[in-house]
Design an enzyme around this catalytic site. Structure first.
Site, short mmCIF file in Angstrom:
data_model
loop_
_atom_site.label_atom_id
_atom_site.label_comp_id
_atom_site.label_asym_id
_atom_site.label_seq_id
_atom_site.Cartn_x
_atom_site.Cartn_y
_atom_site.Cartn_z
N THR A 51 0.84 -1.21 0.00
CA THR A 51 0.00 0.00 0.00
C THR A 51 0.87 1.25 0.00
OG1 THR A 51 -0.29 -0.21 2.41
CG2 THR A 51 -2.09 -1.00 1.02
N ARG A 80 -9.16 -5.05 1.36
CA ARG A 80 -10.09 -5.08 2.48
C ARG A 80 -9.98 -3.92 3.46
NH1 ARG A 80 -8.91 -9.82 0.71
NH2 ARG A 80 -10.58 -11.25 0.18
N GLN A 134 0.99 -13.48 -1.58
CA GLN A 134 -0.34 -13.48 -2.21
C GLN A 134 -0.41 -12.36 -3.23
OE1 GLN A 134 -3.69 -14.20 0.75
NE2 GLN A 134 -2.20 -13.17 2.02
N CYS A 170 -2.28 -17.38 -22.13
CA CYS A 170 -3.42 -18.03 -22.76
C CYS A 170 -3.90 -19.13 -21.82
CB CYS A 170 -3.01 -18.62 -24.11
SG CYS A 170 -4.27 -19.72 -24.79
N ILE A 189 3.59 -1.33 8.29
CA ILE A 189 4.63 -2.29 7.87
C ILE A 189 5.94 -1.60 7.55
CG2 ILE A 189 5.26 -3.91 6.02
CD1 ILE A 189 2.10 -4.46 5.93
N HIS A 241 -0.98 -16.39 -5.93
CA HIS A 241 -2.10 -15.86 -6.72
C HIS A 241 -1.67 -15.31 -8.07
CE1 HIS A 241 -4.37 -15.37 -2.66
NE2 HIS A 241 -4.41 -16.60 -3.10
N CYS A 254 -6.14 -15.96 -28.11
CA CYS A 254 -4.80 -16.39 -28.50
C CYS A 254 -4.75 -16.70 -30.00
CB CYS A 254 -4.44 -17.63 -27.69
SG CYS A 254 -2.89 -18.40 -28.14
P1 NAD Z 1 -6.23 -7.75 2.15
O1 NAD Z 1 -6.60 -6.53 1.38
O2 NAD Z 1 -7.28 -8.73 2.48
O3 NAD Z 1 -5.54 -7.34 3.52
C1 NAD Z 1 -4.52 -6.40 3.56
C2 NAD Z 1 -4.24 -6.12 5.03
O4 NAD Z 1 -3.11 -5.27 5.08
C3 NAD Z 1 -5.39 -5.41 5.73
O5 NAD Z 1 -5.77 -6.16 6.87
C4 NAD Z 1 -4.80 -4.04 6.12
O6 NAD Z 1 -5.18 -3.67 7.42
C5 NAD Z 1 -3.33 -4.28 6.09
N1 NAD Z 1 -2.52 -3.14 5.70
C6 NAD Z 1 -2.67 -2.37 4.59
N2 NAD Z 1 -1.68 -1.45 4.52
C7 NAD Z 1 -0.90 -1.63 5.63
C8 NAD Z 1 0.25 -0.99 6.13
N3 NAD Z 1 0.84 0.02 5.48
N4 NAD Z 1 0.77 -1.42 7.30
C9 NAD Z 1 0.18 -2.45 7.99
N5 NAD Z 1 -0.91 -3.10 7.54
C10 NAD Z 1 -1.45 -2.70 6.37
O7 NAD Z 1 -5.02 -8.40 1.37
P2 NAD Z 1 -4.58 -9.92 1.29
O8 NAD Z 1 -4.69 -10.59 2.61
O9 NAD Z 1 -3.29 -9.89 0.58
O10 NAD Z 1 -5.68 -10.58 0.34
C11 NAD Z 1 -6.13 -9.94 -0.81
C12 NAD Z 1 -5.88 -10.68 -2.11
O11 NAD Z 1 -5.94 -9.71 -3.13
C13 NAD Z 1 -4.50 -11.25 -2.20
O12 NAD Z 1 -4.62 -12.61 -2.25
C14 NAD Z 1 -3.89 -10.73 -3.49
O13 NAD Z 1 -3.91 -11.75 -4.47
C15 NAD Z 1 -4.82 -9.68 -3.99
N6 NAD Z 1 -4.29 -8.29 -4.00
C16 NAD Z 1 -3.00 -8.07 -4.32
C17 NAD Z 1 -2.50 -6.77 -4.34
C18 NAD Z 1 -1.05 -6.56 -4.69
O14 NAD Z 1 -0.50 -7.39 -5.42
N7 NAD Z 1 -0.40 -5.52 -4.19
C19 NAD Z 1 -3.33 -5.68 -4.04
C20 NAD Z 1 -4.69 -5.95 -3.73
C21 NAD Z 1 -5.14 -7.27 -3.70
ZN ZN Z 2 -3.20 -20.34 -26.77
#
Ligand code: NAD
Ligand code: ZN
Length: 254
Positions: free
Chosen positions: A33, A41, A106, A134, A244, A126, A160
């Site tokens: 983020t 979420r 993830q 494809c 984080i 993921h 494709c």
């Molecule tokens: P989630 O959105 O469910 O949870 C993210 C968590 O991170 C939240 O609980 C939030 O409170 C916390 N958070 C956000 N910023 C923070 C910070 N700076 N410091 C501390 N905590 C922080 O995400 P998830 O559990 O990874 O599941 C969502 C799914 O969506 C994943 O499986 C992924 O595939 C996908 N996704 C990926 C991305 C990416 O690649 N950056 C972005 C969005 C969603």
């Molecule tokens: Zn193909």
């Protein structure tokens, strides 16, 4: 145990790291983020704005494929410009020091690779949104290739040219099978680690959320770094409910 404040959290984390020989970092959207990629979420996260397109819907309808690609291209400015943050850099540092053989993620944003970790050491549960494949013959396409065809066809998602299969960003959608090789690799490192670090994940997406639980059951120390509570806080050895980047910054320096 929930750390009372950031400083205490960092101190306790340092102690866990000092005792660990094999660490398994497990990351979610929260680590990215601060790089400008919204999570799903958090309040105001992506899913408060639109519902996801599942795998069957994508396969079943040209309109859904068009919509999925429209959304993907709309995110391109964010994904394209994102650079690794402090969390990514700290984990890359642990990896370089030989303390974290691989990162389980993830995330689909490619930022662990961008932080200097070779792709064979980034276990993507993921998939990856920075390229496309494809669904039938697995041929790989760049997003640039897809976007050119998409634009030329007036917003229609291309198939494709080799086999006629549908082309999808290389991510795992709801309803799509988990990638077997990544699952096996994640199981292996989860079984081998003595410290499991769950970073920036709501731990609500299964089966990925099973890994911290398995690590804990296998006797590893479980640390959760997330600014909001998660379902596994009760079983964790240490919970750091803080930003984080701020938590991992002391470990990010070269
Ligand atoms: P989630 O959105 O469910 O949870 C993210 C968590 O991170 C939240 O609980 C939030 O409170 C916390 N958070 C956000 N910023 C923070 C910070 N700076 N410091 C501390 N905590 C922080 O995400 P998830 O559990 O990874 O599941 C969502 C799914 O969506 C994943 O499986 C992924 O595939 C996908 N996704 C990926 C991305 C990416 O690649 N950056 C972005 C969005 C969603
Ligand atoms: Zn193909």
């Amino acid at each position: 145990m929930i750390a009372s404040d950031l400083e205490t959290g960092i101190d306790r984390l340092r102690e866990c790291l000092a005792r660990s020989k094999v660490m398994a970092p497990f990351t979610g959207a929260g680590i990215s983020t601060e790089c400008g990629i919204p999570d799903f979420r958090s309040p105001g996260g992506l899913w408060t704005k639109m519902s996801p397109i599942g795998f069957d819907a994508f396969r079943g309808s040209q309109d859904m494929r068009d919509e999925a690609w429209r959304r993907r291209f709309a995110m391109q400015e964010r994904f394209g410009q994102a650079r690794p943050g402090r969390g990514h850099r700290a984990l890359a540092q642990f990896h370089r020091a030989g303390r974290a053989p691989a990162i389980i993620t993830q995330n689909i944003d490619n930022l662990h690779q961008a932080s200097g970790i070779a792709e064979e050491h980034v276990i993507e549960l993921h998939g990856n949104t920075t390229y496309a494949t494809c669904l039938d013959c697995a041929r790989r396409y760049t997003l640039g290739w897809v976007s050119e065809r998409f634009e030329a066809a007036g917003g229609r998602a291309p198939d494709c040219p080799d086999c006629g299969g549908h082309i999808k960003s290389a991510t795992i959608s709801f309803g799509q099978a988990m990638p077997p090789a990544a699952m096996r690799a994640a199981e292996k490192i989860t079984a081998a680690c003595d410290l499991f670090l769950a970073i920036g994940s709501s731990l609500a997406v299964w089966p990925a959320a099973g890994f911290p639980l398995t690590a804990k059951r296998n006797g590893a120390v479980l640390v959760i770094i997330n600014r909001e509570p998660t379902d596994f806080d009760d079983i964790a050895d240490l919970v750091i409910r803080a930003d984080i980047g701020a938590t991992l910054q002391p470990f990010a320096a070269d």
